[in-house]
Scaffold this motif. Structure first.
Motif, PDB file in Angstrom:
ATOM      1  N   ARG A   1      37.109  58.558  28.690  1.00  0.00           N
ATOM      2  CA  ARG A   1      37.474  57.138  28.737  1.00  0.00           C
ATOM      3  C   ARG A   1      37.827  56.771  30.177  1.00  0.00           C
ATOM      4  N   ILE A   2      37.660  55.520  30.506  1.00  0.00           N
ATOM      5  CA  ILE A   2      38.030  55.056  31.844  1.00  0.00           C
ATOM      6  C   ILE A   2      39.472  55.437  32.166  1.00  0.00           C
ATOM      7  N   LYS A   3      40.363  55.299  31.186  1.00  0.00           N
ATOM      8  CA  LYS A   3      41.777  55.587  31.435  1.00  0.00           C
ATOM      9  C   LYS A   3      42.012  57.064  31.750  1.00  0.00           C
ATOM     10  N   ASP A   4      41.107  57.947  31.261  1.00  0.00           N
ATOM     11  CA  ASP A   4      41.259  59.376  31.529  1.00  0.00           C
ATOM     12  C   ASP A   4      40.918  59.722  32.973  1.00  0.00           C
ATOM     13  N   LEU A   5      40.145  58.863  33.619  1.00  0.00           N
ATOM     14  CA  LEU A   5      39.673  59.124  34.979  1.00  0.00           C
ATOM     15  C   LEU A   5      40.428  58.290  36.009  1.00  0.00           C
ATOM     16  N   SER A   6      41.471  57.601  35.574  1.00  0.00           N
ATOM     17  CA  SER A   6      42.173  56.654  36.434  1.00  0.00           C
ATOM     18  C   SER A   6      43.646  56.999  36.558  1.00  0.00           C
ATOM     19  N   LYS A   7      44.183  56.760  37.747  1.00  0.00           N
ATOM     20  CA  LYS A   7      45.639  56.770  37.891  1.00  0.00           C
ATOM     21  C   LYS A   7      46.214  55.629  37.073  1.00  0.00           C
ATOM     22  N   SER A   8      45.519  54.492  37.116  1.00  0.00           N
ATOM     23  CA  SER A   8      45.893  53.342  36.291  1.00  0.00           C
ATOM     24  C   SER A   8      44.760  52.339  36.284  1.00  0.00           C
ATOM     25  N   VAL A   9      44.754  51.490  35.265  1.00  0.00           N
ATOM     26  CA  VAL A   9      43.873  50.324  35.199  1.00  0.00           C
ATOM     27  C   VAL A   9      44.778  49.104  35.310  1.00  0.00           C
ATOM     28  N   VAL A  10      44.508  48.268  36.297  1.00  0.00           N
ATOM     29  CA  VAL A  10      45.378  47.125  36.586  1.00  0.00           C
ATOM     30  C   VAL A  10      44.649  45.829  36.266  1.00  0.00           C
ATOM     31  N   THR A  11      45.247  45.019  35.409  1.00  0.00           N
ATOM     32  CA  THR A  11      44.744  43.671  35.177  1.00  0.00           C
ATOM     33  C   THR A  11      45.510  42.728  36.096  1.00  0.00           C
ATOM     34  N   GLY A  12      44.768  41.946  36.862  1.00  0.00           N
ATOM     35  CA  GLY A  12      45.404  41.103  37.862  1.00  0.00           C
ATOM     36  C   GLY A  12      46.172  39.927  37.286  1.00  0.00           C
ATOM     37  N   LYS A  13      46.817  39.204  38.160  1.00  0.00           N
ATOM     38  CA  LYS A  13      47.626  38.041  37.776  1.00  0.00           C
ATOM     39  C   LYS A  13      47.698  37.098  38.971  1.00  0.00           C
ATOM     40  N   THR A  14      47.827  35.811  38.701  1.00  0.00           N
ATOM     41  CA  THR A  14      47.896  34.815  39.777  1.00  0.00           C
ATOM     42  C   THR A  14      49.333  34.336  39.971  1.00  0.00           C
ATOM     43  N   PRO A  15      49.913  34.544  41.159  1.00  0.00           N
ATOM     44  CA  PRO A  15      51.236  33.973  41.422  1.00  0.00           C
ATOM     45  C   PRO A  15      51.170  32.446  41.295  1.00  0.00           C
ATOM     46  N   PRO A  16      52.260  31.800  40.912  1.00  0.00           N
ATOM     47  CA  PRO A  16      52.249  30.339  40.758  1.00  0.00           C
ATOM     48  C   PRO A  16      51.696  29.641  41.999  1.00  0.00           C
ATOM     49  N   THR A  17      50.636  28.869  41.813  1.00  0.00           N
ATOM     50  CA  THR A  17      49.991  28.220  42.961  1.00  0.00           C
ATOM     51  C   THR A  17      50.830  27.081  43.533  1.00  0.00           C
ATOM     52  N   LYS A  18      51.795  26.592  42.758  1.00  0.00           N
ATOM     53  CA  LYS A  18      52.661  25.522  43.252  1.00  0.00           C
ATOM     54  C   LYS A  18      53.684  26.038  44.261  1.00  0.00           C
ATOM     55  N   ASN A  19      53.880  27.344  44.253  1.00  0.00           N
ATOM     56  CA  ASN A  19      54.842  27.938  45.176  1.00  0.00           C
ATOM     57  C   ASN A  19      54.103  28.338  46.456  1.00  0.00           C
ATOM     58  N   LYS A  20      54.140  27.486  47.441  1.00  0.00           N
ATOM     59  CA  LYS A  20      53.358  27.691  48.659  1.00  0.00           C
ATOM     60  C   LYS A  20      53.783  28.923  49.450  1.00  0.00           C
ATOM     61  N   LYS A  21      55.037  29.351  49.270  1.00  0.00           N
ATOM     62  CA  LYS A  21      55.499  30.510  50.037  1.00  0.00           C
ATOM     63  C   LYS A  21      54.826  31.806  49.570  1.00  0.00           C
TER      64      LYS A  21
END
Length: 410
Positions: free
Chosen positions: A217-237
């Motif tokens: 399985r992919i997970k067996d060959l990986s340190k980790s599988v990461v699903t991304g995420k978007t920081p709030p776009t309204k927060n310009k910083k």
């Protein structure tokens, strides 16, 4: 501004021509030998030139529509959906109605007109109108004001910019060749099993494989599988820093991510620290547009449409990358949610089955393939430098800020 430069309108530099679409209900209008270009074709075109698109039309289709044959050297300019894709016709072709193409006259050249339009793109876009989508009419296009140097200066400016574009094009050909070589070796070893045909084969859930090989399985060959995420776009910083933030548009037409549309700040990265992935991570698009695959060239983050594989050993990097590249049809077949909103969630993705050869073969493959990818990465990074140089020079050359009059032809 040099005094010999003249103010003109685009119509002074050539004939501006629209296009047309033959009726799609009549099959005999399509499948001929006349290349027919749409804005979509230019959206996927990496070259300064274009010779054909996804579809051809017939002479009958041409005669029964407003499409016209445009000569080699015509500068194609998409005038709607969206405004501003530009390319030079490298052979006779036709376009749909989403273009206001320019056939240059003796006052200019195809190359100079191409760069002139690029330099004036924002001005042209600003003059578009329409309630459904913005469009530049033929009348507006004809009356776009430009400042043009004498033909000799035009040629010198074009030569400087064309040399940079030619180097980029040459690099892209080398990259494509290196990627094709890597794909061919991968297919020979791990799809057709050509080096292993003298051995015994066994059945597996993925079909016949050499004895001693397994399925993982992919997970067996990986340190980790990461699903991304978007920081709030309204927060310009959270934005405007130096950490690449990868989205699906960034994944087209490259092997490595060497530049992105957006970058996160330190605050943006720290807002979701578990989402940072290292260099040589394999990113796979898994929502909506499924099956695009790319490698990271440095620490990065992605949005939620991308699942990323961090290999648990270095010698798996290119094996997993090429495995995913060769899984496009499979990934699209298993994506849930229908044809327009396909989705492979993290659990399904990390449980994907892949052939797992013995370590010795994976190491041998990695050692053979590594120089290919090292060169690809270097060339893609060089292309970014060349593109930035070209984009910096363009407005300065087109305004006369950089005087090229004393540059010899050679």
């Amino acid at each position: 501004m040099i005094c010999s430069w003249q103010k003109m309108k685009l119509e002074d530099l050539g004939k501006i021509v629209g296009g047309g679409t033959p009726s799609t209900k009549i099959a005999s209008y399509y499948g001929g030998d006349i290349p027919w270009i749409t804005p979509k074709d230019l959206s996927n075109n990496e070259s300064k030139y274009i010779s054909r698109g996804e579809r051809n039309i017939t002479k009958e289709g041409l005669d029964n529509s407003s499409a016209k044959i445009l000569p080699k050297g015509t500068v194609l300019f998409s005038s709607r959906a969206p405004i501003g894709y530009i390319a030079i016709a490298s052979q006779e072709l036709a376009t749909n109605q989403g273009f206001k193409s320019i056939i240059p006259n003796k006052k200019t050249t195809s190359d100079f007109l191409y760069y002139l339009l690029i330099n004036n793109i924002e001005n042209i876009k600003s003059q578009g109108s329409g309630s459904t989508f913005s469009e530049v009419s033929g009348r507006v296009m004809k009356n776009i004001n430009v400042t043009v140097p004498p033909l000799k200066i035009q040629n010198k400016i074009s030569a400087i910019l064309s040399n940079l574009d030619q180097k980029i094009a040459t690099n892209n050909k080398i990259i494509a060749n290196l990627e094709a070589q890597a794909q061919a070796i991968f297919k020979s070893w791990f799809i057709d099993f050509e080096p292993f045909q003298d051995g015994e084969f066994i059945d597996s859930e993925l079909g016949r494989i050499p004895k001693g090989w397994t399925v993982a399985r992919i997970k067996d060959l990986s340190k980790s599988v990461v699903t991304g995420k978007t920081p709030p776009t309204k927060n310009k910083k959270f934005y405007g820093g130096s950490l690449p933030f990868i989205t699906i548009p960034d994944m087209h037409n490259n092997t490595y991510i060497v530049t992105t549309e957006r970058y996160l700040s330190n605050e943006g990265e720290l807002s979701q620290p578990n989402k940072t992935i290292p260099a040589d991570t394999i990113c796979v698009s898994c929502i909506a547009t499924v099956g695009l695959v790319i490698l990271t060239s440095e620490n990065s983050q992605t949005n939620q449409q991308i699942n990323s594989i961090i290999p648990n050993v270095d010698y798996l990097t290119y094996y997993l990358y090429l495995t995913m590249k060769n899984s496009y049809e499979y990934l699209n077949a298993i994506g849930s949610g229908g044809s327009t909103t396909k989705n492979i969630n993290k659990k399904s993705f990390e449980n994907l089955s892949v052939i797992y050869p013995p370590k010795c073969y994976l190491i041998d493959f990695h050692n053979i393939i590594y120089p290919h990818f090292k060169m690809i990465k270097s060339l893609e990074q060089e292309n970014i430098t060349l593109s930035k140089l070209r984009d910096t020079l363009l407005p300065k050359l087109m305004s006369g800020e950089i005087d090229v009059s004393q540059i010899s032809k050679n």
